[in-house]
Enzyme design. Structure first.
Site, PDB file in Angstrom:
ATOM      1  N   GLY A  54     -22.208  32.383  68.877  1.00 52.44           N
ATOM      2  CA  GLY A  54     -22.293  32.535  70.336  1.00 52.44           C
ATOM      3  C   GLY A  54     -23.589  31.886  70.796  1.00 52.44           C
ATOM      4  O   GLY A  54     -24.664  32.190  70.252  1.00 52.44           O
ATOM      5  N   ASP A 243     -20.810  26.790  75.605  1.00 54.05           N
ATOM      6  CA  ASP A 243     -21.905  26.458  74.688  1.00 54.05           C
ATOM      7  C   ASP A 243     -22.830  25.392  75.266  1.00 54.05           C
ATOM      8  O   ASP A 243     -23.947  25.200  74.797  1.00 54.05           O
ATOM      9  CB  ASP A 243     -21.348  25.967  73.353  1.00 54.05           C
ATOM     10  CG  ASP A 243     -20.667  27.123  72.645  1.00 54.05           C
ATOM     11  OD1 ASP A 243     -19.509  27.432  72.986  1.00 54.05           O
ATOM     12  OD2 ASP A 243     -21.333  27.755  71.804  1.00 54.05           O
ATOM     13  N   LYS A 254     -15.457  26.856  73.008  1.00 50.50           N
ATOM     14  CA  LYS A 254     -14.646  26.963  71.794  1.00 50.50           C
ATOM     15  C   LYS A 254     -13.345  26.173  71.909  1.00 50.50           C
ATOM     16  O   LYS A 254     -12.694  26.179  72.951  1.00 50.50           O
ATOM     17  CB  LYS A 254     -14.361  28.453  71.537  1.00 50.50           C
ATOM     18  CG  LYS A 254     -13.553  28.773  70.302  1.00 50.50           C
ATOM     19  CD  LYS A 254     -14.112  28.171  69.036  1.00 50.50           C
ATOM     20  CE  LYS A 254     -15.535  28.577  68.740  1.00 50.50           C
ATOM     21  NZ  LYS A 254     -16.163  27.771  67.674  1.00 50.50           N
TER      22      LYS A 254
HETATM   23  O1  MRU Z   1     -18.454  29.022  67.126  1.00 48.47           O
HETATM   24  P1  MRU Z   1     -18.977  30.158  67.978  1.00 48.47           P
HETATM   25  O2  MRU Z   1     -18.347  31.470  67.665  1.00 48.47           O
HETATM   26  O3  MRU Z   1     -20.483  30.210  67.964  1.00 48.47           O
HETATM   27  O4  MRU Z   1     -18.539  29.765  69.447  1.00 48.47           O
HETATM   28  C1  MRU Z   1     -18.828  30.654  70.495  1.00 48.47           C
HETATM   29  C2  MRU Z   1     -18.239  30.232  71.786  1.00 48.47           C
HETATM   30  O5  MRU Z   1     -17.615  29.203  71.889  1.00 48.47           O
HETATM   31  C3  MRU Z   1     -18.543  31.082  72.974  1.00 48.47           C
HETATM   32  O6  MRU Z   1     -17.467  31.066  73.867  1.00 48.47           O
HETATM   33  C4  MRU Z   1     -19.787  30.509  73.667  1.00 48.47           C
HETATM   34  O7  MRU Z   1     -20.855  30.418  72.772  1.00 48.47           O
HETATM   35  C5  MRU Z   1     -20.202  31.351  74.831  1.00 48.47           C
HETATM   36  S1  MRU Z   1     -20.903  32.865  74.261  1.00 48.47           S
HETATM   37  C6  MRU Z   1     -21.563  33.750  75.507  1.00 48.47           C
END
Ligand code: MRU
Length: 367
Positions: A54, A243, A254
């Protein structure tokens, strides 16, 4: 937020004030297990191996990684080395760079003997600020849910679809996309959440765990179910996290987020993205062309991780032996598919003008 009635953050300092503690998110939702990070390398591994994940949480843990490095050895060389190692852990979430730059820029101007205290102070500030930013996102997003509630007969449930995990486990507390949902639920609005499973890493399981712990009604669905639900009037609103969001409002999140946004547009369903300002990258304009998309091991695609009824963790193969696997971790949703961006300063259009109006200071600093 709470697990079994006890309040937790997703990263905190142990009683010694130096060791960093996190939940092992690879064990969730099956088991609540904490891990202690004692060195900068531990923090780097935690980010790379997705013990934490995240965008905002990655940033906070990276800042604590700098503090651990300064605890180990506060020389110029070690400062540079810590930055160089941590920045390479994951490429897409801009919060990582934002946090490391903030730490590095302060520490490089401080004499080595004072760096450890300063590095912990910066990491604590970043963590505390994230909680506050997410709380404010919750308040602004709540108004959107309240508006939708007013258009519906009293007592009718509002169905919200989310993708991946953008809750408190992905931030330091509250979450981004989930913060408005928690606040709506706490305010007595009837909400139900469609939780995308989010293959290959199944972050939907984390979202289901969080919502369940808070008592928010939800249903876990296959990633491909969203379009069908939207066509049948079963989704009132989509809220996801991000992200990295570009100067013109393109949103990287994601893998699979883009397809949900397309389906939402085709079905006239509002599609909002919730983000704290450290997720903004004003140096990037065209998200599709310019944002580096992490590609992870094919094994995460060919295998599924889970727990057997006997309580044994298993890594199960679902693909023919030797199949070539692609594992693209993120995609970019162009701004035109986004109804609005929910930030700590309010809600704006996903556009250069919208972002400039809310963040003139950041826009100028970064561009
Ligand atoms: O691969 P991850 O689990 O780190 O990806 C996380 C995401 O894509 C979340 O939707 C994004 O970081 C927003 S978190 C508030």
């Amino acid at each position: 937020m709470k697990i079994n009635g006890t309040h937790y953050r997703s990263v905190w300092l142990a009683e010694d004030g130096e060791t960093v503690e996190i939940f092992d998110q690879t064990k969730l939702p099956f088991e609540v297990q904490t891990i202690q990070l004692r060195t900068m390398q531990d923090a780097a591994t935690a980010i790379k191996e997705m013990w934490v994940r995240g965008a905002p949480l990655i940033g906070a843990v990276a800042a604590y990684g700098m503090a651990l490095a300064m605890h180990q050895e506060s020389s110029d060389d070690n400062l540079q080395q810590a930055y160089d190692i941590l920045i390479k852990t994951r490429p897409t979430a801009i919060n990582l760079k934002w946090a490391l730059d903030r730490s590095y820029r302060t520490l490089e101007n401080i004499e080595p003997s004072l760096r450890k205290i300063a590095a912990y102070r910066i990491a604590n500030e970043i963590a505390d600020e994230d909680v506050e930013l997410c709380r404010k996102i919750g308040e602004h997003g709540l108004k959107i849910i309240q508006c939708i509630a007013e258009t519906k007969p009293a007592d009718e449930t509002i169905n919200i679809l989310t993708h991946c995990n953008a809750g408190w486990l992905a931030t330091v507390d509250w979450g981004t996309a989930l913060a408005p949902i928690y606040m709506a639920h706490d305010a007595g609005i009837k909400v139900h959440v469609w939780v995308d499973e989010t293959r290959p890493r199944n972050q939907g399981g984390l979202t289901a765990f969080e919502l369940g712990s808070h008592g928010v009604p939800h249903t876990l669905i296959a990633d491909n179910a969203g379009g069908h639900l939207m066509q049948h009037g079963k989704v009132d609103l989509c809220i996801v996290g991000t992200d990295r969001t570009t100067a013109r409002g393109d949103v990287c999140n994601k893998i699979g987020t883009y397809l949900k946004a397309l389906a939402a547009k085709a079905n006239q369903i509002p599609f909002y993205v919730a983000l704290p300002s450290p997720t903004l990258d004003f140096t990037v304009w065209d998200g599709v062309k310019e944002i580096p998309i992490e590609q992870r091991s094919g094994e995460e695609q060919s295998h599924v991780y889970g727990i057997t009824p006997e309580g044994t963790y298993s890594w199960v193969n679902t693909a023919p032996q030797g199949t070539a696997c692609g594992n693209y971790a993120f995609d970019v949703t162009p701004a035109e598919f986004i109804t609005g961006l929910i930030t700590e300063r309010g809600v704006c259009d996903a556009s250069a003008e919208g972002l400039r109006m809310l963040f003139p200071d950041l826009c100028e600093q970064q561009a």
